[in-house]
Design a protein around this motif. Structure first.
Motif, PDB file in Angstrom:
ATOM      1  N   HIS A   1      -2.923 -27.513 -13.943  1.00  0.00           N
ATOM      2  CA  HIS A   1      -2.559 -26.965 -15.462  1.00  0.00           C
ATOM      3  C   HIS A   1      -1.910 -28.002 -16.209  1.00  0.00           C
ATOM      4  O   HIS A   1      -2.346 -28.162 -17.321  1.00  0.00           O
TER       5      HIS A   1
ATOM      6  N   ALA B   1      -4.465 -30.575 -17.201  1.00  0.00           N
ATOM      7  CA  ALA B   1      -5.487 -29.948 -18.229  1.00  0.00           C
ATOM      8  C   ALA B   1      -4.853 -29.902 -19.775  1.00  0.00           C
ATOM      9  O   ALA B   1      -5.512 -30.200 -20.654  1.00  0.00           O
ATOM     10  N   ALA B   2      -3.571 -29.529 -19.742  1.00  0.00           N
ATOM     11  CA  ALA B   2      -2.978 -29.239 -21.042  1.00  0.00           C
ATOM     12  C   ALA B   2      -2.587 -30.625 -21.609  1.00  0.00           C
ATOM     13  O   ALA B   2      -2.897 -30.838 -22.893  1.00  0.00           O
TER      14      ALA B   2
ATOM     15  N   ILE C   1      -4.663 -33.344 -21.367  1.00  0.00           N
ATOM     16  CA  ILE C   1      -6.015 -33.732 -21.916  1.00  0.00           C
ATOM     17  C   ILE C   1      -6.453 -33.005 -22.631  1.00  0.00           C
ATOM     18  O   ILE C   1      -6.860 -33.519 -23.773  1.00  0.00           O
ATOM     19  N   GLY C   2      -6.264 -31.749 -23.138  1.00  0.00           N
ATOM     20  CA  GLY C   2      -6.626 -30.958 -24.155  1.00  0.00           C
ATOM     21  C   GLY C   2      -5.847 -31.414 -25.402  1.00  0.00           C
ATOM     22  O   GLY C   2      -6.510 -31.558 -26.453  1.00  0.00           O
ATOM     23  N   ALA C   3      -4.477 -31.818 -25.195  1.00  0.00           N
ATOM     24  CA  ALA C   3      -3.761 -32.183 -26.283  1.00  0.00           C
ATOM     25  C   ALA C   3      -4.414 -33.512 -26.652  1.00  0.00           C
ATOM     26  O   ALA C   3      -4.392 -33.833 -27.921  1.00  0.00           O
TER      27      ALA C   3
ATOM     28  N   LYS D   1      -7.404 -34.648 -26.551  1.00  0.00           N
ATOM     29  CA  LYS D   1      -8.681 -34.604 -27.099  1.00  0.00           C
ATOM     30  C   LYS D   1      -8.534 -33.979 -28.593  1.00  0.00           C
ATOM     31  O   LYS D   1      -9.171 -34.079 -29.450  1.00  0.00           O
ATOM     32  N   ALA D   2      -7.448 -33.076 -28.765  1.00  0.00           N
ATOM     33  CA  ALA D   2      -6.925 -32.458 -29.973  1.00  0.00           C
ATOM     34  C   ALA D   2      -6.361 -33.200 -30.953  1.00  0.00           C
ATOM     35  O   ALA D   2      -6.378 -32.903 -31.852  1.00  0.00           O
TER      36      ALA D   2
END
Length: 70
Positions: A52, A55-56, A58-60, A62-63
């Motif tokens: 978790h 993933a958070a 990597i999401g940050a 990419k954002a």
């Protein structure tokens, strides 16, 4: 602790700089998380992240939350 069982080889980022020594290495863990260490000092310690948390992160990235988006 299952989350600290490393199940893949460490890989260095292709964005590690011209000298190829300014980076971190990442490996997979048994629970699907990641282990991260300094490529210049692999024996200096390893940080472990849950699936978790990884993933958070990597999401940050990419954002663009840490600068330009990839």
């Amino acid at each position: 602790m299952k989350s600290q069982v490393i199940v893949t080889a460490f890989k260095k980022s292709s964005f590690s700089g011209a000298a190829q020594n300014d980076c971190v290495e990442v490996a997979g863990t048994a629970d699907g998380g990641r282990a991260v260490r300094d490529s210049k000092d692999p024996g200096g310690g390893t940080h472990f992240y849950s699936p978790h948390a990884w993933a958070a992160f990597i999401g940050a990235v990419k954002a663009g939350e840490f600068g330009s988006p990839v």
